[in-house]
Scaffold this active site. Sequence first.
Site, PDB file in Angstrom:
ATOM      1  N   ILE A  48      89.505 -68.813  30.425  1.00 43.82           N
ATOM      2  CA  ILE A  48      90.613 -69.399  31.170  1.00 43.82           C
ATOM      3  C   ILE A  48      91.604 -69.812  30.079  1.00 43.82           C
ATOM      4  O   ILE A  48      91.220 -70.445  29.089  1.00 43.82           O
ATOM      5  CB  ILE A  48      90.147 -70.594  32.036  1.00 43.82           C
ATOM      6  N   SER A  49      92.868 -69.416  30.230  1.00 43.60           N
ATOM      7  CA  SER A  49      93.842 -69.647  29.156  1.00 43.60           C
ATOM      8  C   SER A  49      94.067 -71.144  28.921  1.00 43.60           C
ATOM      9  O   SER A  49      93.833 -71.973  29.802  1.00 43.60           O
ATOM     10  CB  SER A  49      95.176 -68.989  29.500  1.00 43.60           C
ATOM     11  N   GLN A  50      94.589 -71.442  27.726  1.00 40.88           N
ATOM     12  CA  GLN A  50      94.973 -72.813  27.374  1.00 40.88           C
ATOM     13  C   GLN A  50      96.052 -73.293  28.356  1.00 40.88           C
ATOM     14  O   GLN A  50      96.978 -72.534  28.672  1.00 40.88           O
ATOM     15  CB  GLN A  50      95.536 -72.761  25.951  1.00 40.88           C
TER      16      GLN A  50
END
Length: 212
Positions: A58-60
């Site tokens: 899950i992206s930053q």
Amino acid sequence: MSRYQRQQLVETLHKKGITDERVLKAIGTIEREKFIPPTMVHNAYKDIALPIGYEQTISQPYTVAFMTEKLNVKEGDKILEVGTGSGYQAAILEFLGAKVYSIEINLELYHRTVKLFDKLGIRVHAKYGDGTIGWAEYAPFDGIIVTAGSPSIPQKLKEQLAVCGRLVIPVGGRDYQDLYVLTKLSENEFKTEIYPRFAFVPLLGKEGWEKK
Ligand code: SAM
């Protein structure tokens, strides 16, 4: 507790330069802990990418906010997301009033996230497949966001973007990329802005990288 942590995250993103109030509100509302494995929940509101299984992330939050800001989503826009992953980015787009079309190439992740959308009541048109060829049936899109790093800009995505629409895509090597923001000025004319330096998992598929 998690509401307080979300507000802390919103302040962090604001300090890092995110100014779009709607995007900040979305980050302050969507419960990121619902999109990550239970063992990671204590890290849900840290401004870091997290593993979600199948070697994916899950992206930053900063990256999600920055890309969403650049996409300039308006209520009712039709948005294509390539790389559904955990579903968090799609949830942010839906919160902003977009009609979201999202493609995931990993079958297990696709099934898991579609179930989550149903459980949380998030309306996303999801599809299993290779997003580098876009989703012709629903084109043109007012915006396209690619959440994995690509070796180049897939031609089909440029074609499936509406005039005045924006394509936000990380382009570069397998480990690091720059973020490209293309605005379609006419059928074959684009304005390009480039923001260095991001790190995404590789975009696989026909116009992406080969699976290792
Ligand atoms: N938007 C996601 C989120 O909010 O969690 C980010 C997920 S991760 C950084 C990128 C995702 O892109 C992975 O789930 C990966 O399987 C997927 N992916 C890679 N290549 C793809 C392709 N050609 N088409 C669709 N999905 C792809």
